[in-house]
Scaffold this motif. Structure first.
Motif, PDB file in Angstrom:
ATOM      1  N   ILE A   6      -1.582  -4.647 -14.359  1.00 16.21           N
ATOM      2  CA  ILE A   6      -2.995  -4.932 -14.621  1.00 16.21           C
ATOM      3  C   ILE A   6      -3.823  -3.882 -13.910  1.00 16.21           C
ATOM      4  CG2 ILE A   6      -2.592  -7.398 -14.870  1.00 16.21           C
ATOM      5  CD1 ILE A   6      -3.695  -7.757 -12.066  1.00 16.21           C
ATOM      6  N   ALA A   7      -4.999  -3.686 -14.413  1.00 16.86           N
ATOM      7  CA  ALA A   7      -5.901  -2.727 -13.780  1.00 16.86           C
ATOM      8  C   ALA A   7      -6.416  -3.312 -12.489  1.00 16.86           C
ATOM      9  CB  ALA A   7      -7.075  -2.428 -14.723  1.00 16.86           C
ATOM     10  N   PRO A   8      -6.483  -2.509 -11.464  1.00 11.55           N
ATOM     11  CA  PRO A   8      -6.962  -3.024 -10.172  1.00 11.55           C
ATOM     12  C   PRO A   8      -8.423  -3.396 -10.246  1.00 11.55           C
ATOM     13  CG  PRO A   8      -6.796  -0.629 -10.090  1.00 11.55           C
ATOM     14  CD  PRO A   8      -6.233  -1.034 -11.402  1.00 11.55           C
ATOM     15  N   PRO A   9      -8.789  -4.463  -9.603  1.00 10.62           N
ATOM     16  CA  PRO A   9     -10.203  -4.845  -9.583  1.00 10.62           C
ATOM     17  C   PRO A   9     -11.009  -3.870  -8.744  1.00 10.62           C
ATOM     18  CG  PRO A   9      -8.918  -6.262  -8.153  1.00 10.62           C
ATOM     19  CD  PRO A   9      -7.948  -5.381  -8.858  1.00 10.62           C
ATOM     20  N   ASN A  13      -9.447   0.245  -4.044  1.00 10.87           N
ATOM     21  CA  ASN A  13      -9.060   1.614  -3.686  1.00 10.87           C
ATOM     22  C   ASN A  13      -9.032   1.857  -2.184  1.00 10.87           C
ATOM     23  OD1 ASN A  13     -11.738   1.349  -3.253  1.00 10.87           O
ATOM     24  ND2 ASN A  13     -12.341   3.292  -4.236  1.00 10.87           N
ATOM     25  N   ARG A  14      -8.999   0.751  -1.372  1.00 12.26           N
ATOM     26  CA  ARG A  14      -8.872   0.985   0.058  1.00 12.26           C
ATOM     27  C   ARG A  14      -7.461   1.489   0.349  1.00 12.26           C
ATOM     28  NH1 ARG A  14      -8.651  -4.908   2.989  1.00 12.26           N
ATOM     29  NH2 ARG A  14      -6.437  -5.315   2.657  1.00 12.26           N
ATOM     30  N   LYS A  15      -7.321   2.261   1.426  1.00  9.86           N
ATOM     31  CA  LYS A  15      -6.072   2.931   1.735  1.00  9.86           C
ATOM     32  C   LYS A  15      -5.002   1.905   2.142  1.00  9.86           C
ATOM     33  CE  LYS A  15      -4.135   6.660   4.505  1.00  9.86           C
ATOM     34  NZ  LYS A  15      -4.407   7.660   5.549  1.00  9.86           N
ATOM     35  N   PRO A  16      -3.878   1.865   1.394  1.00  7.56           N
ATOM     36  CA  PRO A  16      -2.814   0.930   1.761  1.00  7.56           C
ATOM     37  C   PRO A  16      -2.004   1.468   2.933  1.00  7.56           C
ATOM     38  CG  PRO A  16      -2.124   2.205  -0.147  1.00  7.56           C
ATOM     39  CD  PRO A  16      -3.544   2.626   0.172  1.00  7.56           C
ATOM     40  N   PRO A  18       1.397   2.693   4.963  1.00  9.98           N
ATOM     41  CA  PRO A  18       2.498   3.545   4.531  1.00  9.98           C
ATOM     42  C   PRO A  18       3.581   2.735   3.851  1.00  9.98           C
ATOM     43  CG  PRO A  18       1.829   4.101   6.776  1.00  9.98           C
ATOM     44  CD  PRO A  18       1.072   2.879   6.388  1.00  9.98           C
ATOM     45  N   GLY A  19       4.038   3.270   2.706  1.00  3.65           N
ATOM     46  CA  GLY A  19       5.097   2.573   1.988  1.00  3.65           C
ATOM     47  C   GLY A  19       4.565   1.623   0.942  1.00  3.65           C
ATOM     48  N   ALA A  20       3.265   1.341   0.935  1.00  6.48           N
ATOM     49  CA  ALA A  20       2.689   0.418  -0.042  1.00  6.48           C
ATOM     50  C   ALA A  20       2.429   1.136  -1.351  1.00  6.48           C
ATOM     51  CB  ALA A  20       1.389  -0.158   0.508  1.00  6.48           C
ATOM     52  N   LYS A  21       2.228   0.342  -2.399  1.00 10.50           N
ATOM     53  CA  LYS A  21       1.873   0.908  -3.701  1.00 10.50           C
ATOM     54  C   LYS A  21       0.493   1.541  -3.626  1.00 10.50           C
ATOM     55  CE  LYS A  21       5.373  -0.556  -6.276  1.00 10.50           C
ATOM     56  NZ  LYS A  21       6.217   0.295  -7.110  1.00 10.50           N
ATOM     57  N   THR A  22       0.310   2.591  -4.360  1.00  5.08           N
ATOM     58  CA  THR A  22      -1.015   3.217  -4.419  1.00  5.08           C
ATOM     59  C   THR A  22      -1.891   2.433  -5.365  1.00  5.08           C
ATOM     60  OG1 THR A  22      -0.263   4.673  -6.199  1.00  5.08           O
ATOM     61  CG2 THR A  22      -0.088   5.495  -3.940  1.00  5.08           C
ATOM     62  N   PRO A  23      -3.237   2.516  -5.193  1.00  7.77           N
ATOM     63  CA  PRO A  23      -4.138   1.798  -6.091  1.00  7.77           C
ATOM     64  C   PRO A  23      -3.836   2.144  -7.544  1.00  7.77           C
ATOM     65  CG  PRO A  23      -5.328   2.683  -4.215  1.00  7.77           C
ATOM     66  CD  PRO A  23      -3.966   3.257  -4.148  1.00  7.77           C
ATOM     67  N   GLY A  24      -3.878   1.160  -8.366  1.00  7.03           N
ATOM     68  CA  GLY A  24      -3.558   1.351  -9.773  1.00  7.03           C
ATOM     69  C   GLY A  24      -2.209   0.785 -10.121  1.00  7.03           C
ATOM     70  N   ASP A  25      -1.335   0.572  -9.091  1.00  3.51           N
ATOM     71  CA  ASP A  25      -0.019  -0.022  -9.303  1.00  3.51           C
ATOM     72  C   ASP A  25      -0.011  -1.415  -8.720  1.00  3.51           C
ATOM     73  OD1 ASP A  25       1.701   3.082  -8.687  1.00  3.51           O
ATOM     74  OD2 ASP A  25       1.054   2.178 -10.576  1.00  3.51           O
ATOM     75  N   PHE A  26       0.487  -2.389  -9.478  1.00  2.00           N
ATOM     76  CA  PHE A  26       0.667  -3.731  -8.951  1.00  2.00           C
ATOM     77  C   PHE A  26       2.152  -3.897  -8.645  1.00  2.00           C
ATOM     78  CE2 PHE A  26      -1.361  -7.748  -8.275  1.00  2.00           C
ATOM     79  CZ  PHE A  26      -0.312  -8.643  -8.230  1.00  2.00           C
ATOM     80  N   ILE A  48       1.397  -9.740   2.427  1.00  5.11           N
ATOM     81  CA  ILE A  48       1.826  -9.026   1.215  1.00  5.11           C
ATOM     82  C   ILE A  48       0.623  -8.329   0.572  1.00  5.11           C
ATOM     83  CG2 ILE A  48       2.757  -9.325  -1.115  1.00  5.11           C
ATOM     84  CD1 ILE A  48       4.454 -11.634   0.021  1.00  5.11           C
ATOM     85  N   ALA A  49      -0.478  -9.058   0.458  1.00  2.00           N
ATOM     86  CA  ALA A  49      -1.677  -8.467  -0.150  1.00  2.00           C
ATOM     87  C   ALA A  49      -2.154  -7.265   0.652  1.00  2.00           C
ATOM     88  CB  ALA A  49      -2.777  -9.520  -0.249  1.00  2.00           C
ATOM     89  N   ARG A  50      -2.156  -7.391   1.970  1.00  2.00           N
ATOM     90  CA  ARG A  50      -2.602  -6.266   2.801  1.00  2.00           C
ATOM     91  C   ARG A  50      -1.692  -5.062   2.626  1.00  2.00           C
ATOM     92  NH1 ARG A  50      -2.299  -8.532   7.590  1.00  2.00           N
ATOM     93  NH2 ARG A  50      -4.427  -9.362   7.505  1.00  2.00           N
ATOM     94  N   HIS A  51      -0.374  -5.312   2.578  1.00  2.00           N
ATOM     95  CA  HIS A  51       0.584  -4.212   2.472  1.00  2.00           C
ATOM     96  C   HIS A  51       0.424  -3.453   1.149  1.00  2.00           C
ATOM     97  CE1 HIS A  51       4.336  -2.029   3.123  1.00  2.00           C
ATOM     98  NE2 HIS A  51       4.623  -2.299   1.847  1.00  2.00           N
ATOM     99  N   PHE A  52       0.228  -4.211   0.049  1.00  2.00           N
ATOM    100  CA  PHE A  52       0.157  -3.566  -1.262  1.00  2.00           C
ATOM    101  C   PHE A  52      -1.271  -3.240  -1.692  1.00  2.00           C
ATOM    102  CE2 PHE A  52       4.319  -5.721  -1.515  1.00  2.00           C
ATOM    103  CZ  PHE A  52       5.106  -4.636  -1.876  1.00  2.00           C
ATOM    104  N   GLY A  53      -2.249  -3.509  -0.825  1.00  2.00           N
ATOM    105  CA  GLY A  53      -3.630  -3.181  -1.159  1.00  2.00           C
ATOM    106  C   GLY A  53      -4.207  -4.054  -2.249  1.00  2.00           C
ATOM    107  N   ILE A  54      -3.811  -5.311  -2.299  1.00  2.00           N
ATOM    108  CA  ILE A  54      -4.280  -6.232  -3.341  1.00  2.00           C
ATOM    109  C   ILE A  54      -5.464  -7.018  -2.810  1.00  2.00           C
ATOM    110  CG2 ILE A  54      -3.614  -8.181  -4.806  1.00  2.00           C
ATOM    111  CD1 ILE A  54      -0.715  -7.235  -4.515  1.00  2.00           C
ATOM    112  N   ILE A  55      -6.588  -6.894  -3.499  1.00  2.00           N
ATOM    113  CA  ILE A  55      -7.795  -7.610  -3.080  1.00  2.00           C
ATOM    114  C   ILE A  55      -8.460  -8.244  -4.290  1.00  2.00           C
ATOM    115  CG2 ILE A  55      -8.175  -6.099  -1.096  1.00  2.00           C
ATOM    116  CD1 ILE A  55     -10.309  -4.660  -2.704  1.00  2.00           C
ATOM    117  N   GLY A  56      -9.434  -9.072  -3.990  1.00  2.00           N
ATOM    118  CA  GLY A  56     -10.253  -9.653  -5.051  1.00  2.00           C
ATOM    119  C   GLY A  56      -9.448 -10.520  -6.002  1.00  2.00           C
ATOM    120  N   ALA A  57      -9.797 -10.399  -7.326  1.00  2.00           N
ATOM    121  CA  ALA A  57      -9.183 -11.245  -8.346  1.00  2.00           C
ATOM    122  C   ALA A  57      -7.706 -10.982  -8.512  1.00  2.00           C
ATOM    123  CB  ALA A  57      -9.902 -11.015  -9.678  1.00  2.00           C
TER     124      ALA A  57
END
Length: 781
Positions: A6-9, A13-16, A18-26, A48-57
């Protein structure tokens, strides 16, 4: 189910990290499972959300994926954290079940699904707070997981948060019956323990007066705890029951863990292989008649080298325990924990299981056994010219007792010894005569302190107490073993291999001053200047030999000596007058000897089961531990003898005895009976109407008004007024008058009307273990 991309909300785009997925990847399902596996007990939805940069919806999608993984049984939720089935939560309760090879505690989780396989081992570290009780085996503790990396046997590392339950363990005591309608109760051996009611349904066939161990199985909030008998040891008058008290009170391990027994049972006899074949050498074992295991065998012959005329060759073969007990095994850890075997009058608590100690490693008569042996060459003065070590297969030609060997050499042979006298026994005695020359020239400390022994009846109760005769056969074996031990120390030093020395320091200035003060009361002097050697003490002992003061002076000289111990730092052995000394000759019963064996194997390239690399940093701690275990064993052995004698004497309360003052302290006199060697105490307050002061220099109690004096070594008559088997203590009443003006008054004190017998009670008697002990066994070399 496959994860949808899915497209990131907005804001993703905050910096994840090290080792986390880059923004745009779930993260995919595999990504989530990998992260949870890599962070057992630490991965919650927020982490988990913090590590992978998952926020919002996008968190809604994450929540749904985690729910799906849970429903499929791929993850579990524990205290807001996600773990894989079979993983551990961040905080959990563990049972502490064992120690690893480094002595660290190992635990197993209390809540563990057997379907997930065997529970993982957790390396459990003590809490950081000093207020946290130190955990031990058998305890239950709340721990926090700190690492998931393996550490030796452990798959996890955790630190104690709180000790939830200390091991209740078995409580030892005497079963007492109150009478009809009343529950029986336990009178604990430990006087700090309170009495416990025993469940009448859980007596386990125990009878009134039996020594038993109980487990507390129910405790009311306001009532007395109830206990169930888990083991019955029998009558308190038996040796087994008395030695059980010593094991319990001194915390001596005496039940082998199943892993140790399994290893021992898997061990197999050794074949010749790469070993030297010594089976044709007529080596003998010479031991006490009741010995169950045989560490050492000896043989000697004249040296045929023309350049060593009158010289002797001595062979000493020692059981090759190192072959069976390898570093890091369960057998090795248990042997390290025990430190040594413990010897009671009628049984042994071995350092190693019987499969090893008195089967595969015991040098049995006419049976092939592996050994680590030393061949020593001596010149005609008894000086050792050289030695070599060998890994061999041997076969004992005969098993003899000390008395049997001694009688044979004196001309009284039996069916076994008559064929051994000329070719085996006489050469042994010839070699000893040679070695004795060097021993006499060396002048080790020669204390004469006979050791009492107890002869038991078939039912385990005391028959009589005796002092065994010290024979040349004892001295022969002792000197051969000393020379083998010196050879081992010299070899390891020369090869620069780590070892544990057996050291004996010289006396401290304070102890020497006390000895000088005492000798001055006998008009004897100890040199004031220069370093003392054992020969100086021997000179003092020679002056009092065959005099009434002989035993007294021997005991005081003994008390002036330091205690021998194990350490990697060599300071020599004062008592034996040796520059270097190590224990090599008893690996079946002493862990120190096993370490020396491993050192020789490593130093001389005799196998792959030698001393492991890196042991150097641990030897100091190991030396301290096994020195402590040795002292613990000596105390347990002595306590058992004291308790047995106290039991034996209970029927003689009120009787009078001749004895000798064996110790003097501020609170009273220690008395040793002539008849049995039994020790007891006379409180100073009961001696007479005078007030007695302690004179430390003369080892005396002196009356303030009368000057009446009781001095160490005085012969006295006493009456037994109390015997306390629990404490192993006897209390006497003084009947003899003390010295006045340097002379002992022979008249006895008036006996009180009505006798002096008192009721036995554990708290009323003064135990000799509560004071500075006036007696001790001769120090083990």
């Amino acid at each position: 189910m496959n994860a949808r991309r899915i497209a990131p909300p907005k804001g993703a785009n905050r910096k994840p990290k090290p080792g986390a997925k880059t923004p745009g990847d779930f993260p995919s399902r595999e990504d989530l499972l990998t992260f949870i596996a890599d962070n057992p007990g630490k991965a919650g939805k927020r982490e988990i959300a913090r590590h992978f940069g998952i926020i919002g919806a996008a968190r809604i999608q994450l929540k749904k994926m985690l729910k799906d993984l849970g429903e499929e049984g791929l993850v579990e939720r524990r205290q807001k954290r996600l773990i894989r089935p079979g993983d551990l939560p961040p905080v959990f309760v563990t049972n502490l079940v064992a120690r690893d090879r480094d002595g660290e505690l190992l635990g197993e989780p209390v809540d563990w699904d057997d379907e997930a396989g065997s529970p993982p081992k957790i390396l459990v570290l003590s809490g950081r707070s000093n207020k946290t009780p130190q955990p031990g085996i058998g305890d239950r503790a709340l721990v926090r997981l700190t690492e998931a990396e393996e550490h030796g046997e452990a798959q996890y590392t955790a630190r104690v948060i709180k000790v939830l339950e200390k091991s209740q363990g078995a409580i030892l005591g005497i079963l007492r019956m109150r009478g009809p309608g009343k529950p029986p109760f336990l009178e604990p051996i430990d006087i700090k323990q309170r009495e416990l009611d025993v469940d009448p349904r859980e007596l386990n066939d125990a009878e009134d007066g039996d020594l038993v161990s109980v487990q507390v199985n129910r405790s009311g909030r306001y009532g007395t705890p109830r206990a169930a008998i888990v083991q019955r040891f029998g009558s308190m008058k038996s040796e087994k029951a008395v030695s059980e008290i010593a094991l319990h009170s001194h915390g001596i391990p005496h039940v082998f863990p199943s892993a140790v027994e399994v290893e021992a049972e898997k061990a197999q006899p050794v074949t010749l292989g790469q070993r030297e074949d010594w089976r044709q050498i007529p080596l003998l074992t010479i031991d006490p008649p009741d010995a169950k295991d045989h560490d050492d065998a000896v043989f000697a012959e004249p040296d045929k080298d023309p350049e060593n005329e009158g010289g002797q060759i001595v062979y000493v073969a020692i059981a090759d325990v190192a072959y069976y007990v390898r570093p890091g095994t369960a057998l090795d850890r248990e042997a390290h924990l025990r430190g040594n075997s413990v010897y009671f009058p009628d049984r042994v608590i071995p350092m190693l299981p019987e499969r090893i100690s008195n089967d595969l490693c015991s040098l049995r008569e006419k049976e092939d056994r592996p050994a680590l042996a030393v061949r020593m060459v001596f010149d005609k003065t008894g000086a050792r010219r050289g030695h070599t070590f060998h890994r061999v297969l041997m076969r004992s030609a005969a098993k003899l007792s000390y008395l049997q060997a001694q009688k044979a050499i004196e001309g009284v042979t039996d069916e076994k010894t008559e064929t051994l006298v000329e070719g085996v026994l006489k050469p042994l005695w010839d070699a000893y005569a040679c070695l004795k020359k060097a021993r006499d020239a060396r002048e080790p400390l020669e204390l004469d302190l006979p050791e009492r022994k107890i002869k038991l009846k078939p039912d385990g109760t005391v028959d009589h107490v005796y002092v065994p005769e010290r024979l040349d056969a004892h001295k022969l074996i002792e000197e051969f073993m000393i020379q083998a031990n010196v050879s081992a120390a010299e070899t390891l030093e020369r090869k620069k291999t780590p070892l544990l020395y057996r050291v004996h320091d010289a006396s401290t200035p304070e102890k020497l001053q006390n000895l000088k003060d005492f000798l001055s009361t006998l008009n004897m002097k100890l040199p004031s200047a220069g370093g003392l050697r054992p020969s100086v003490f021997n000179g003092i002992l020679a002056k009092v030999k065959d005099t009434p003061q002989a035993q007294l002076v021997n005991e005081v000289v003994l008390r002036s000596q330091a205690q021998a111990e194990y350490t990697p730092q060599n300071i020599g052995h004062f008592g034996l007058n040796l520059r270097r000394y190590a224990h090599f000759t008893s690996p079946i019963r002493r862990y120190a000897d096993l370490i020396v064996h491993r050192g020789l194997i490593r130093a001389l390239g005799l196998g792959n089961d030698g001393l492991p690399e890196g042991i150097e940093d641990k030897l100091e701690a190991i030396g301290g531990e096994i020195s402590s275990a040795e002292r613990r064993a000596m105390l347990a052995e002595r306590d058992t003898i004291d308790r047995l004698i106290a039991l034996w004497m209970t029927d003689r309360v009120g009787a009078t005895f001749q004895g000798r003052i064996g110790g003097v302290v501020k609170s009273g006199l220690f008395i040793r009976l002539d008849e049995s060697g039994a020790d007891g105490f006379i409180p100073a307050s009961t001696i007479g109407i005078d007030y007695y002061r302690h004179d430390e220099g003369s080892h005396s109690l002196i009356g303030d008004k009368t000057g009446e004096t009781y001095q160490l070594g005085d012969n006295v008559e006493v009456r037994l007024v109390e015997a306390a088997p629990f404490a192993g203590a006897l209390r006497f009443e003084m009947l003899s008058r003390g010295r006045v003006g340097g002379k002992q008054v022979r008249a006895s004190r008036a006996k009180p009307k009505g006798g002096s017998k008192s009721a036995t009670g554990r708290k009323r008697i003064t135990s000799r273990r509560g004071e500075t002990s006036p007696k001790s066994k001769p120090r083990k070399s």
